[in-house]
Design a protein around this motif. Structure first.
Motif, short mmCIF file in Angstrom:
data_model
loop_
_atom_site.label_atom_id
_atom_site.label_comp_id
_atom_site.label_asym_id
_atom_site.label_seq_id
_atom_site.Cartn_x
_atom_site.Cartn_y
_atom_site.Cartn_z
N THR A 1 -1.01 5.32 -6.71
CA THR A 1 -0.37 5.14 -5.41
C THR A 1 -0.98 3.87 -4.84
OG1 THR A 1 -0.05 7.51 -5.08
CG2 THR A 1 0.07 6.12 -3.12
N GLU A 2 -0.14 2.85 -4.65
CA GLU A 2 -0.65 1.55 -4.22
C GLU A 2 0.25 0.97 -3.13
OE1 GLU A 2 -2.37 -1.19 -7.37
OE2 GLU A 2 -1.06 0.07 -8.61
N THR A 3 -0.34 0.07 -2.36
CA THR A 3 0.40 -0.66 -1.34
C THR A 3 0.47 -2.11 -1.77
OG1 THR A 3 -0.32 0.88 0.38
CG2 THR A 3 0.45 -1.29 1.10
N PHE A 4 1.67 -2.68 -1.69
CA PHE A 4 1.90 -4.08 -2.05
C PHE A 4 2.57 -4.77 -0.89
CE2 PHE A 4 2.00 -1.75 -6.09
CZ PHE A 4 1.11 -2.49 -6.86
N ASP A 5 2.34 -6.08 -0.80
CA ASP A 5 3.01 -6.86 0.24
C ASP A 5 3.52 -8.17 -0.36
OD1 ASP A 5 0.73 -8.41 -0.03
OD2 ASP A 5 0.00 -8.03 2.00
#
Length: 185
Positions: free
Chosen positions: A127-131
């Motif tokens: 589970t990762e956050t990318f921008d």
């Protein structure tokens, strides 16, 4: 092995793809073939529906989308059974293209940041956050496994302007520098 990329108009591109399990037949070879196919076509992402498989698998290499000297910031990886959990930040506009729709680009608004849950090629859950560009490329490929093409986000005027080109691609009249598979008429 370099696989043909399915062109606009192929029904598989409009289907919601099905999840797979870690014992999906030939998964390791399929992923290797997808990397080779994407790199041969100078793409930054490729989803399984684009090679005719309606499964929830895509891969990205967003390095080339970053400024010179910052390519290392680009995510490179395999996403299996991905699910976007959250979108955040302002929507940002950027001209996108697609290997299944050669020679057509258009401004698409996408969330600046996403949080996504997925399995990698070893079926390890993340589970990762990318921008930024990483988020954009992931959202574009994620849309493929949801049966959505970037052209559906274009403003009505732009859509009308490219409609003739889309119809030509559907008929096999495309000038791509890589192998494509068109609808047989």
């Amino acid at each position: 092995m370099i696989l043909p990329i399915y062109a606009y108009g192929q029904p598989v591109l409009k289907k919601v793809a099905k999840p797979i399990t870690k014992d999906y037949p030939g998964l390791e070879k399929l992923i290797a073939d997808m990397w080779e196919t994407m790199e041969n076509a100078n793409g930054v992402g490729l989803a399984a529906p684009q090679i005719g498989k309606s499964i929830r698998l895509f891969l990205i290499d967003a390095g080339p989308m970053h400024d010179e000297g910052e390519e290392h910031l680009g995510k490179r990886g395999v996403f299996i059974n991905a699910e976007i959990l959250e979108e955040a930040g302002d929507d940002c506009s950027y001209a996108e293209g697609c290997l299944s729709i050669p020679d057509i680009t258009g401004e698409v608004e996408r969330a600046e940041e996403i949080t996504i849950r997925y399995y990698d090629e070893n079926f390890v859950e993340h589970t990762e956050t990318f921008d930024g560009m990483n988020a954009r490329v992931i959202q574009h490929e994620y849309d493929h496994i949801e049966g959505i093409l970037f052209t559906e986000y274009l403003k009505p005027l732009k859509r009308r302007m490219i409609n003739r080109k889309l119809e030509k691609i559907k008929k096999g009249e495309a000038d791509a520098k890589y192998r494509m598979k068109f609808i047989r008429t």
